[in-house]
Motif scaffolding. Sequence first.
Motif, PDB file in Angstrom:
ATOM      1  N   THR A   1     -15.264 -33.509 -57.365  1.00  0.00           N
ATOM      2  CA  THR A   1     -14.900 -34.101 -58.654  1.00  0.00           C
ATOM      3  C   THR A   1     -13.886 -35.203 -58.401  1.00  0.00           C
ATOM      4  O   THR A   1     -13.161 -35.186 -57.403  1.00  0.00           O
ATOM      5  N   GLN A   2     -13.857 -36.177 -59.317  1.00  0.00           N
ATOM      6  CA  GLN A   2     -12.914 -37.274 -59.183  1.00  0.00           C
ATOM      7  C   GLN A   2     -12.178 -37.515 -60.485  1.00  0.00           C
ATOM      8  O   GLN A   2     -12.761 -37.398 -61.567  1.00  0.00           O
ATOM      9  N   GLY A   3     -10.899 -37.854 -60.348  1.00  0.00           N
ATOM     10  CA  GLY A   3     -10.088 -38.301 -61.474  1.00  0.00           C
ATOM     11  C   GLY A   3      -9.900 -39.799 -61.355  1.00  0.00           C
ATOM     12  O   GLY A   3     -10.671 -40.479 -60.675  1.00  0.00           O
ATOM     13  N   SER A   4      -8.861 -40.316 -61.951  1.00  0.00           N
ATOM     14  CA  SER A   4      -8.648 -41.764 -61.901  1.00  0.00           C
ATOM     15  C   SER A   4      -8.088 -42.222 -60.552  1.00  0.00           C
ATOM     16  O   SER A   4      -8.340 -43.347 -60.138  1.00  0.00           O
ATOM     17  N   TRP A   5      -7.333 -41.367 -59.843  1.00  0.00           N
ATOM     18  CA  TRP A   5      -6.821 -41.751 -58.531  1.00  0.00           C
ATOM     19  C   TRP A   5      -6.802 -40.575 -57.545  1.00  0.00           C
ATOM     20  O   TRP A   5      -6.085 -40.596 -56.562  1.00  0.00           O
ATOM     21  N   SER A   6      -7.644 -39.575 -57.812  1.00  0.00           N
ATOM     22  CA  SER A   6      -7.727 -38.432 -56.905  1.00  0.00           C
ATOM     23  C   SER A   6      -9.154 -37.907 -56.832  1.00  0.00           C
ATOM     24  O   SER A   6      -9.923 -38.026 -57.779  1.00  0.00           O
ATOM     25  N   THR A   7      -9.472 -37.334 -55.673  1.00  0.00           N
ATOM     26  CA  THR A   7     -10.799 -36.767 -55.423  1.00  0.00           C
ATOM     27  C   THR A   7     -10.603 -35.355 -54.888  1.00  0.00           C
ATOM     28  O   THR A   7      -9.745 -35.122 -54.038  1.00  0.00           O
ATOM     29  N   PHE A   8     -11.397 -34.415 -55.388  1.00  0.00           N
ATOM     30  CA  PHE A   8     -11.273 -33.014 -54.997  1.00  0.00           C
ATOM     31  C   PHE A   8     -12.606 -32.489 -54.489  1.00  0.00           C
ATOM     32  O   PHE A   8     -13.648 -32.750 -55.077  1.00  0.00           O
ATOM     33  N   GLY A   9     -12.550 -31.714 -53.411  1.00  0.00           N
ATOM     34  CA  GLY A   9     -13.705 -30.997 -52.894  1.00  0.00           C
ATOM     35  C   GLY A   9     -13.397 -29.508 -52.943  1.00  0.00           C
ATOM     36  O   GLY A   9     -12.312 -29.086 -52.549  1.00  0.00           O
ATOM     37  N   TRP A  10     -14.337 -28.734 -53.424  1.00  0.00           N
ATOM     38  CA  TRP A  10     -14.105 -27.303 -53.660  1.00  0.00           C
ATOM     39  C   TRP A  10     -14.961 -26.438 -52.751  1.00  0.00           C
ATOM     40  O   TRP A  10     -16.157 -26.690 -52.586  1.00  0.00           O
ATOM     41  N   ASP A  11     -14.353 -25.407 -52.171  1.00  0.00           N
ATOM     42  CA  ASP A  11     -15.044 -24.373 -51.388  1.00  0.00           C
ATOM     43  C   ASP A  11     -15.880 -24.937 -50.238  1.00  0.00           C
ATOM     44  O   ASP A  11     -17.037 -24.561 -50.049  1.00  0.00           O
ATOM     45  N   PHE A  12     -15.280 -25.807 -49.439  1.00  0.00           N
ATOM     46  CA  PHE A  12     -16.005 -26.407 -48.324  1.00  0.00           C
ATOM     47  C   PHE A  12     -16.184 -25.397 -47.194  1.00  0.00           C
ATOM     48  O   PHE A  12     -15.231 -24.731 -46.788  1.00  0.00           O
ATOM     49  N   PRO A  13     -17.430 -25.269 -46.693  1.00  0.00           N
ATOM     50  CA  PRO A  13     -17.673 -24.363 -45.585  1.00  0.00           C
ATOM     51  C   PRO A  13     -17.065 -24.934 -44.300  1.00  0.00           C
ATOM     52  O   PRO A  13     -16.831 -26.131 -44.223  1.00  0.00           O
ATOM     53  N   PRO A  14     -16.815 -24.130 -43.318  1.00  0.00           N
ATOM     54  CA  PRO A  14     -17.093 -22.703 -43.250  1.00  0.00           C
ATOM     55  C   PRO A  14     -15.928 -21.844 -43.740  1.00  0.00           C
ATOM     56  O   PRO A  14     -16.021 -20.623 -43.739  1.00  0.00           O
ATOM     57  N   ARG A  15     -14.830 -22.454 -44.200  1.00  0.00           N
ATOM     58  CA  ARG A  15     -13.635 -21.694 -44.557  1.00  0.00           C
ATOM     59  C   ARG A  15     -13.363 -21.625 -46.050  1.00  0.00           C
ATOM     60  O   ARG A  15     -12.289 -21.228 -46.452  1.00  0.00           O
ATOM     61  N   ALA A  16     -14.283 -22.051 -46.874  1.00  0.00           N
ATOM     62  CA  ALA A  16     -14.062 -22.114 -48.319  1.00  0.00           C
ATOM     63  C   ALA A  16     -12.776 -22.891 -48.622  1.00  0.00           C
ATOM     64  O   ALA A  16     -11.943 -22.480 -49.406  1.00  0.00           O
ATOM     65  N   MET A  17     -12.634 -24.042 -47.966  1.00  0.00           N
ATOM     66  CA  MET A  17     -11.427 -24.860 -48.106  1.00  0.00           C
ATOM     67  C   MET A  17     -11.536 -25.780 -49.309  1.00  0.00           C
ATOM     68  O   MET A  17     -12.578 -26.390 -49.543  1.00  0.00           O
ATOM     69  N   ASP A  18     -10.453 -25.843 -50.079  1.00  0.00           N
ATOM     70  CA  ASP A  18     -10.332 -26.815 -51.157  1.00  0.00           C
ATOM     71  C   ASP A  18      -9.568 -28.009 -50.599  1.00  0.00           C
ATOM     72  O   ASP A  18      -8.584 -27.844 -49.871  1.00  0.00           O
ATOM     73  N   ILE A  19     -10.021 -29.207 -50.945  1.00  0.00           N
ATOM     74  CA  ILE A  19      -9.444 -30.437 -50.397  1.00  0.00           C
ATOM     75  C   ILE A  19      -9.127 -31.388 -51.535  1.00  0.00           C
ATOM     76  O   ILE A  19      -9.958 -31.583 -52.438  1.00  0.00           O
ATOM     77  N   SER A  20      -7.955 -31.999 -51.475  1.00  0.00           N
ATOM     78  CA  SER A  20      -7.647 -33.074 -52.416  1.00  0.00           C
ATOM     79  C   SER A  20      -7.255 -34.311 -51.621  1.00  0.00           C
ATOM     80  O   SER A  20      -6.550 -34.219 -50.616  1.00  0.00           O
ATOM     81  N   ILE A  21      -7.754 -35.435 -52.081  1.00  0.00           N
ATOM     82  CA  ILE A  21      -7.381 -36.729 -51.512  1.00  0.00           C
ATOM     83  C   ILE A  21      -6.822 -37.545 -52.665  1.00  0.00           C
ATOM     84  O   ILE A  21      -7.514 -37.750 -53.668  1.00  0.00           O
ATOM     85  N   ILE A  22      -5.574 -37.971 -52.518  1.00  0.00           N
ATOM     86  CA  ILE A  22      -4.997 -38.787 -53.572  1.00  0.00           C
ATOM     87  C   ILE A  22      -4.855 -40.218 -53.085  1.00  0.00           C
ATOM     88  O   ILE A  22      -4.675 -40.472 -51.895  1.00  0.00           O
ATOM     89  N   CYS A  23      -4.963 -41.142 -54.031  1.00  0.00           N
ATOM     90  CA  CYS A  23      -4.953 -42.566 -53.734  1.00  0.00           C
ATOM     91  C   CYS A  23      -3.923 -43.279 -54.615  1.00  0.00           C
ATOM     92  O   CYS A  23      -4.288 -44.087 -55.476  1.00  0.00           O
TER      93      CYS A  23
END
Length: 118
Positions: A60-82
Amino acid sequence: MPRPVFLAALLALTAGAALADNFGNIDLRSVESQQLCMERAHQALVILAAENGSDNPDITQGSWSTFGWDFPPRAMDISIICPDIDGVTYPFATGHTTGDGNDPGDMIERLAEIFNKL
């Protein structure tokens, strides 16, 4: 707090990879614009997911951030801010995992490699 002081403090805290309590933070290379940062963030997450066996990542993306949810293999959540500060975009990423022995360090470092090559 003035923006230059805030930025200096923020960059000092995120310089390189910092790991604690199943969180991994990493500073990404500055880019020319928020739009380019957001495009690279999305693309880097798609590539990282594909490398780990997911062809349909939850992003999902907001106006200046991007999020990835439950990424394999560790069910990692990731946020990238800009964040755009004085006309320069200074992106960084945070990965979060749960459970003992589930360190996000290698995945967040791989994300940085991908992002910085795009």
